[in-house]
Design a protein around this motif. Structure first.
Motif, PDB file in Angstrom:
ATOM      1  N   TYR A  72       0.863  -1.278   0.141  1.00 36.84           N
ATOM      2  CA  TYR A  72       0.022   0.088  -0.063  1.00 36.84           C
ATOM      3  C   TYR A  72       0.768   1.330  -0.054  1.00 36.84           C
ATOM      4  O   TYR A  72       2.014   1.262   0.138  1.00 36.84           O
ATOM      5  CB  TYR A  72      -0.978   0.028   1.141  1.00 36.84           C
ATOM      6  N   LYS A  96       4.574   3.721  -8.689  1.00 35.34           N
ATOM      7  CA  LYS A  96       3.104   3.827  -9.130  1.00 35.34           C
ATOM      8  C   LYS A  96       2.467   5.567  -8.784  1.00 35.34           C
ATOM      9  O   LYS A  96       1.712   5.859  -9.505  1.00 35.34           O
ATOM     10  CB  LYS A  96       2.171   2.874  -8.390  1.00 35.34           C
ATOM     11  N   GLU A 152       5.727   3.055  -1.216  1.00 38.44           N
ATOM     12  CA  GLU A 152       4.982   1.716  -0.910  1.00 38.44           C
ATOM     13  C   GLU A 152       5.718   1.062   0.277  1.00 38.44           C
ATOM     14  O   GLU A 152       6.757   0.982   0.542  1.00 38.44           O
ATOM     15  CB  GLU A 152       5.314   0.964  -2.040  1.00 38.44           C
ATOM     16  N   TYR A 194      -3.012   3.921  -2.625  1.00 37.56           N
ATOM     17  CA  TYR A 194      -2.793   2.581  -3.453  1.00 37.56           C
ATOM     18  C   TYR A 194      -2.923   1.489  -2.543  1.00 37.56           C
ATOM     19  O   TYR A 194      -2.128   1.480  -1.473  1.00 37.56           O
ATOM     20  CB  TYR A 194      -1.568   2.708  -4.203  1.00 37.56           C
ATOM     21  N   GLN A 221      -3.059  -3.044  -2.560  1.00 37.88           N
ATOM     22  CA  GLN A 221      -2.942  -4.326  -3.440  1.00 37.88           C
ATOM     23  C   GLN A 221      -2.796  -5.486  -2.504  1.00 37.88           C
ATOM     24  O   GLN A 221      -1.780  -5.577  -1.790  1.00 37.88           O
ATOM     25  CB  GLN A 221      -1.871  -4.338  -4.525  1.00 37.88           C
TER      26      GLN A 221
END
Length: 184
Positions: free
Chosen positions: A19, A52, A57, A82, A84
């Protein structure tokens, strides 16, 4: 992350997520309080610059046997720019991306996980009761486990018996090439 990954005691599968947070002071610490609030244990955490989104991240390995994982992930997803889930088998999440090494050093962590899973012999293995074989196998495993990319490759000293076995195997296989191997 550490080279050794601590697996949950009950044998459950760890969950890996990535994330990104909004770039603000204290956001990492704030995101970790979400796991604490829902009593979710983390097995590992690492960060890297994001390609990204602006910022970083965070990759987290979650112990799925502790706390309210679903609530923690839902809250973290709301707070992230973000988010995932990496594990392919998490709640039939076929859209997830499997882990892939981005740098050659990433393979050190992966190799150590694999080596730690295969360190013990099954009781039906031919060498299970052979203490000399097991000790020698452990020597090889320790050399492989402790090797890190970029360091000199260790030299393995083979015994006369081991050299003799491989000489015999090589000689026999060389004879079989003509009849059992295909030409490129």
């Amino acid at each position: 992350m550490s080279a050794l990954v601590a697996l949950p005691a009950n044998g459950s599968t760890p969950l890996n997520i990535i994330y990104s947070l909004n770039e603000e002071l204290g956001q990492l610490a704030e995101s970790l309080t979400i796991f604490k609030k829902h009593q979710v244990n983390l097995l590992g955490i690492e960060s890297r610059s994001s390609i990204k989104v602006p910022g970083y991240e965070i990759m987290v390995e979650v112990d799925t046997s502790s706390g309210n994982v679903d609530a923690a992930l839902a809250e973290l997803k709301r707070e992230s720019s973000y988010f995932q889930v990496i594990n392919r088998d998490y709640k039939n999440n076929e859209g997830t991306v499997p882990w892939f090494p981005r740098h050659i050093q990433d393979l050190d962590r992966f190799a150590n996980q694999i080596l730690s899973y295969g360190s013990e012999l099954e009781s039906d293995h031919p060498g299970f009761t052979d203490q000399v074989y097991r000790a020698r196998r452990k020597e090889f495993a320790d050399i492989a486990f402790n090797y890190k990319h970029g360091t000199p490759i260790p030299t393995v000293e083979y015994t006369a018996q081991e050299r003799g076995v491989w000489r015999e195997v090589y000689t026999h296989l060389t004879r079989l090439y003509k009849t059992h191997a295909c030409y490129e």
